[in-house]
Design an enzyme around this catalytic site. Structure first.
Site, mmCIF file in Angstrom:
data_model
loop_
_atom_site.group_PDB
_atom_site.id
_atom_site.type_symbol
_atom_site.label_atom_id
_atom_site.label_comp_id
_atom_site.label_asym_id
_atom_site.label_seq_id
_atom_site.Cartn_x
_atom_site.Cartn_y
_atom_site.Cartn_z
ATOM 1 N N TYR A 1 -100.038 105.170 -9.871
ATOM 2 C CA TYR A 1 -99.154 104.330 -10.671
ATOM 3 C C TYR A 1 -97.704 104.787 -10.548
ATOM 4 C CZ TYR A 1 -103.078 102.134 -13.125
ATOM 5 O OH TYR A 1 -104.206 101.412 -13.449
ATOM 6 N N LYS B 1 -117.060 124.632 -35.530
ATOM 7 C CA LYS B 1 -116.540 123.312 -35.908
ATOM 8 C C LYS B 1 -116.174 122.515 -34.659
ATOM 9 C CE LYS B 1 -111.859 125.148 -36.536
ATOM 10 N NZ LYS B 1 -110.706 125.286 -37.434
#
Length: 401
Positions: free
Chosen positions: A292, A83
């Site tokens: 940042y 899956k």
């Protein structure tokens, strides 16, 4: 036509040749007050923009399936759970490798995944749909010979009315309270279901990765009570359940994460390497910041590498300033914040600028990375980005593709 002259950039220093340390305090640490003077032009490693390379060893995945098959009790069939695009690694390449290894039953989460898997494998192997028979799935289930795991009275009614005689399984809830019929519902409908002839009955363990957890024995007892008198083949164990021992194996096991090198299968081969290219380097002086929010400040002169991957590629922001990448056997700290497309690393201790650094590999698997990020290996694997260049390794295909 107009011509332009581009001045040559200043020569880059080798990564190990850091500039002299300035702004040092009496303690040996830099004093970073009033140190915002502009730095000389950065030393730049001129590289073209590139994507990271995700290398997937199909032979390792096949070996893990064979190991899970050996751990399953004698006479027990071993399926393969593929899956979520084979846990993020590519169902179109992983599923055929598992079929070559010997898998004859597969599981996906939803019918659409099963449809793609049928296109990959062709007719023959059984494809179980864990999400069951949803409204709108009937034509797909019929035409592509998919086997839904019916989870509710509503799904049983839908399937038996729309596709009488078509194969199906039944999922029972033995205590996880997620998918499957609870005992009272099952007892009410069991005579009708058993007459229709399900392929097998299944359930799923909630705490199989904790061998001593009392929930395992409780669910096992519940599963026995709900199924012992049916005479129908049964499936209870995924990877963790296989490791709990043969009393959990019944007739069919369903390994998933263990195939892809994840815990709790500690003996698994690691099939994944993620190599991230260096696209620029620069020298930084003491007290300069990177990334940042100025979240990393240089305490010494060093060389910083900027690498082409970020949280858009499945690297969680929680790795910021916490994790190491690897240049061969040498750890390299990730510094500053993980941003959307880029990360930065301190390579000042390396003898030369590397072409790339590994964030997943022999020294740091998906579960190691997950622990640092505060998540689980499943999430790391299934979040691996679509921008990565994927390289598959297999002796079956003669090397790499």
């Amino acid at each position: 036509p107009a011509t332009f002259t581009v001045p040559a950039p200043p020569a880059a220093q080798p990564a190990a040749q850091a500039a002299p340390q300035d702004h040092a305090s009496a303690t040996g640490r830099p004093s970073c007050q009033n140190s915002l003077d502009p730095d000389p032009a950065p030393a730049e490693n001129r590289r073209t923009m590139a994507t990271a390379t995700l290398t997937i060893d199909l032979d390792a995945i096949a070996a893990n399936w064979r190991a899970m098959d050996r751990l399953s009790a004698p006479g027990v069939q071993t399926a393969a759970v593929v899956k979520a695009d084979a846990y993020g690694l590519g169902i179109d390449r992983v599923a055929p490798a598992l079929a070559r290894a010997g898998a004859r039953r597969f599981f996906t989460a939803v019918a659409e995944e099963g449809a793609k898997l049928r296109q990959v494998l062709g007719p023959g192997p059984q494809i179980g749909i864990l999400g069951g028979h949803m409204a709108g799935d009937t034509e797909m289930i019929h035409d592509l010979d998919l086997t839904p795991m019916l989870n509710s009275l509503q799904q049983v009614t839908r399937h038996l009315e729309a596709l009488p005689g078509h194969p199906f399984g039944i999922q029972l809830d033995t205590g996880m309270n997620r998918l499957g019929m609870e005992e009272a519902e099952w007892r009410a409908i069991a005579p009708i279901v058993l007459e229709a002839g399900p392929d097998f009955l299944m359930s799923h363990l909630a705490c199989a990765d904790e061998p001593g957890h009392p929930m395992n024995a409780l669910q096992l007892a519940n599963f026995h009570r709900m199924t012992d008198d049916t005479g129908i083949p049964r499936s209870f164990a995924a990877t963790g359940g296989i490791l709990l021992g043969p009393e959990y194996h019944f007739d069919l096991t369903r390994p998933g994460i263990g195939l892809y090198g994840g815990q709790p299968f500690a003996a698994a081969q690691r099939p994944v390497t993620l190599s991230i290219p260096v696209i620029q380097t620069r020298d930084v002086s003491p007290c300069e910041t990177v990334g940042y929010a100025n979240s990393w400040t240089a305490e010494r002169a060093t060389t910083i590498a900027t690498l082409s991957a970020g949280y858009a590629d499945g690297l969680p922001r929680t790795l910021s300033n916490k994790v190491h990448l690897w240049d061969g056997d040498t750890p390299v700290p990730l510094i500053g914040r993980v941003s959307m497309d880029l990360i930065t690393a301190d390579i000042g201790h390396l003898a030369e600028v590397p072409r790339s650094l590994d964030i997943i590999g022999p020294h740091q698997g998906v579960d190691d990375l997950a622990t640092i990020a505060g998540t689980i290996g499943y999430e790391i694997l299934t979040s691996l980005g679509r921008r990565y260049a994927r390289r598959y390794q297999s002796r079956q295909s003669g090397g790499q593709a």
